[in-house]
Design an enzyme around this catalytic site. Sequence first.
Site, PDB file in Angstrom:
ATOM      1  N   CYS A  16     -13.870  -3.002  16.582  1.00 56.55           N
ATOM      2  CA  CYS A  16     -12.825  -2.114  16.865  1.00 56.55           C
ATOM      3  C   CYS A  16     -13.474  -0.915  17.809  1.00 56.55           C
ATOM      4  CB  CYS A  16     -12.008  -1.333  15.879  1.00 56.55           C
ATOM      5  SG  CYS A  16     -11.285  -2.361  14.695  1.00 56.55           S
ATOM      6  N   CYS A  47     -12.824   8.627   9.233  1.00 56.76           N
ATOM      7  CA  CYS A  47     -12.374   7.470   9.816  1.00 56.76           C
ATOM      8  C   CYS A  47     -13.062   7.112  10.814  1.00 56.76           C
ATOM      9  CB  CYS A  47     -11.030   7.235   9.730  1.00 56.76           C
ATOM     10  SG  CYS A  47     -10.417   5.745  10.188  1.00 56.76           S
ATOM     11  N   CYS A  74     -13.568   6.569  -1.092  1.00 55.04           N
ATOM     12  CA  CYS A  74     -13.340   5.292   0.256  1.00 55.04           C
ATOM     13  C   CYS A  74     -14.485   4.700   0.140  1.00 55.04           C
ATOM     14  CB  CYS A  74     -13.393   6.326   1.626  1.00 55.04           C
ATOM     15  SG  CYS A  74     -13.358   5.345   2.918  1.00 55.04           S
ATOM     16  N   GLU A  80     -22.015   3.402   3.268  1.00 51.74           N
ATOM     17  CA  GLU A  80     -21.667   4.792   3.119  1.00 51.74           C
ATOM     18  C   GLU A  80     -20.261   4.633   2.328  1.00 51.74           C
ATOM     19  OE1 GLU A  80     -23.393   6.124   7.104  1.00 51.74           O
ATOM     20  OE2 GLU A  80     -22.165   4.653   6.911  1.00 51.74           O
ATOM     21  N   CYS A 126     -19.709  -4.363  10.245  1.00 52.29           N
ATOM     22  CA  CYS A 126     -18.319  -5.143  10.412  1.00 52.29           C
ATOM     23  C   CYS A 126     -18.288  -5.969  11.523  1.00 52.29           C
ATOM     24  CB  CYS A 126     -17.328  -3.984  10.466  1.00 52.29           C
ATOM     25  SG  CYS A 126     -15.516  -4.685  10.498  1.00 52.29           S
ATOM     26  N   CYS A 151     -14.535   2.613  16.566  1.00 53.65           N
ATOM     27  CA  CYS A 151     -15.128   2.886  15.668  1.00 53.65           C
ATOM     28  C   CYS A 151     -16.696   2.695  15.694  1.00 53.65           C
ATOM     29  CB  CYS A 151     -14.475   1.616  14.533  1.00 53.65           C
ATOM     30  SG  CYS A 151     -15.461   1.726  12.910  1.00 53.65           S
TER      31      CYS A 151
HETATM   32  S1  SF4 Z   1     -12.168   0.292  12.085  1.00 51.15           S
HETATM   33 FE1  SF4 Z   1     -14.488  -0.131  12.044  1.00 51.15          FE
HETATM   34  S2  SF4 Z   1     -14.810  -0.891  10.018  1.00 51.15           S
HETATM   35 FE2  SF4 Z   1     -12.544  -0.988  10.351  1.00 51.15          FE
HETATM   36  S3  SF4 Z   1     -12.064  -3.015  10.897  1.00 51.15           S
HETATM   37 FE3  SF4 Z   1     -12.548  -2.062  12.868  1.00 51.15          FE
HETATM   38  S4  SF4 Z   1     -14.754  -2.168  13.289  1.00 51.15           S
HETATM   39 FE4  SF4 Z   1     -14.434  -2.821  10.942  1.00 51.15          FE
END
Ligand code: SF4
Length: 371
Positions: free
Chosen positions: A122, A344, A111, A98, A118, A125
């Site tokens: 996190c 985000c 963005c 995206e 990823c 996220c």
């Molecule tokens: S916020 Fe999401 S996309 Fe960004 S580093 Fe952490 S897990 Fe990866």
Amino acid sequence: METIKPIRKKSLYSFTLSELRDYLAEKGFAKFAADQIYQWLYKNAEQNPELWTNVAKKIKDDFQSNLSIDLPTIIWNGLSTDGTRKFLVKMFDGQTVEAVAIPARDRLTLCLSSQVGCAIGCTFCHTGTMGLKRHLTADEIVGQFMAISYWLKANVSTEMKLTNIVYMGQGEPLHNYENVRVATIIFMEDKGLGLSQRKITLSTSGLVPQIEKMWDFPPVNIAISLHAAHNNIRTELMPINKAYDLERLFAAIKKVPLKAYRRITYEYILISDLNDRPEDIQGLIDLLDKDKSKINLIPYNDFPGSKFKRPSNSKVIWFQEELLKRGYVCTTRTTKGQDILAACGQLKSEYEKLNLWDHREKLTSRLESLS
Ligand code: SF4
């Protein structure tokens, strides 16, 4: 992680200007044609080589045989009520990422994603729940920008121009260091798009070894996803903190060559009853030099199934005012595109999450009903 299979020709969008000059020289063509080609590709945004009037036919013939000029495909877009537009972009192997175009007063920021998925994981996220599928190549990163530029011109306005870039989409850009570095050099090339270092921001979760080697990265703005001023809370939010805790992170940050800006931006997602307390304000004061830092507060965006809660508006205002009173530059990010899951931490492909690839129409209509 899946490996990238050599399923296509090398892309013309993968060349920095100096690499393109070298390519032409090796083939016995005039080096200066690289400047003209860059201008056609990026400044004039003319994708059809037939219309590159000042480029020799033998060069175009060589490109036709040896290089690809194709861009990734936009397979869906959704417009938020606040003007934010989210794009689902399909790469050449079918993987999707995206990208989000975010309008502000005098700019239109894109963005960008740097990876499919990823690895950082996190806990707040959406993307982090996917795991890493693969890195994007430099031309796929540049290709997102170009494909969306063309789309905006064709579908919104011929005057519409992307002016800024933030690497805050899917992925940790420093985990894909070399491809993001090359793409950034391409974005900044004067003969092409000519985006200045102040118009590009790289956001990292804090990959210390890569931060330490940023001396060879173009001097763009740096944003660090901090999110907590105490190791125990940061580790809960960002498992990377186990490997690179706050002490190691700040030792590395001190070495970042800050040519573009004096200040590093610290992103801080405010989560109710977790990191929005008086001791968290004190922790930030202990960590951050107020002359070299800017704190960007981001009230947490709930998503279906998320375990954290967004603080009340009055709590957000209080937190910001406490930092402002102490002399910090501190802003609160207005959440944009929340109605299309473009904010985000919400950049996880709905297609993949719901495994609805075969039911694309159903999902598209569901997302469009939100816009
Ligand atoms: S916020 Fe999401 S996309 Fe960004 S580093 Fe952490 S897990 Fe990866």
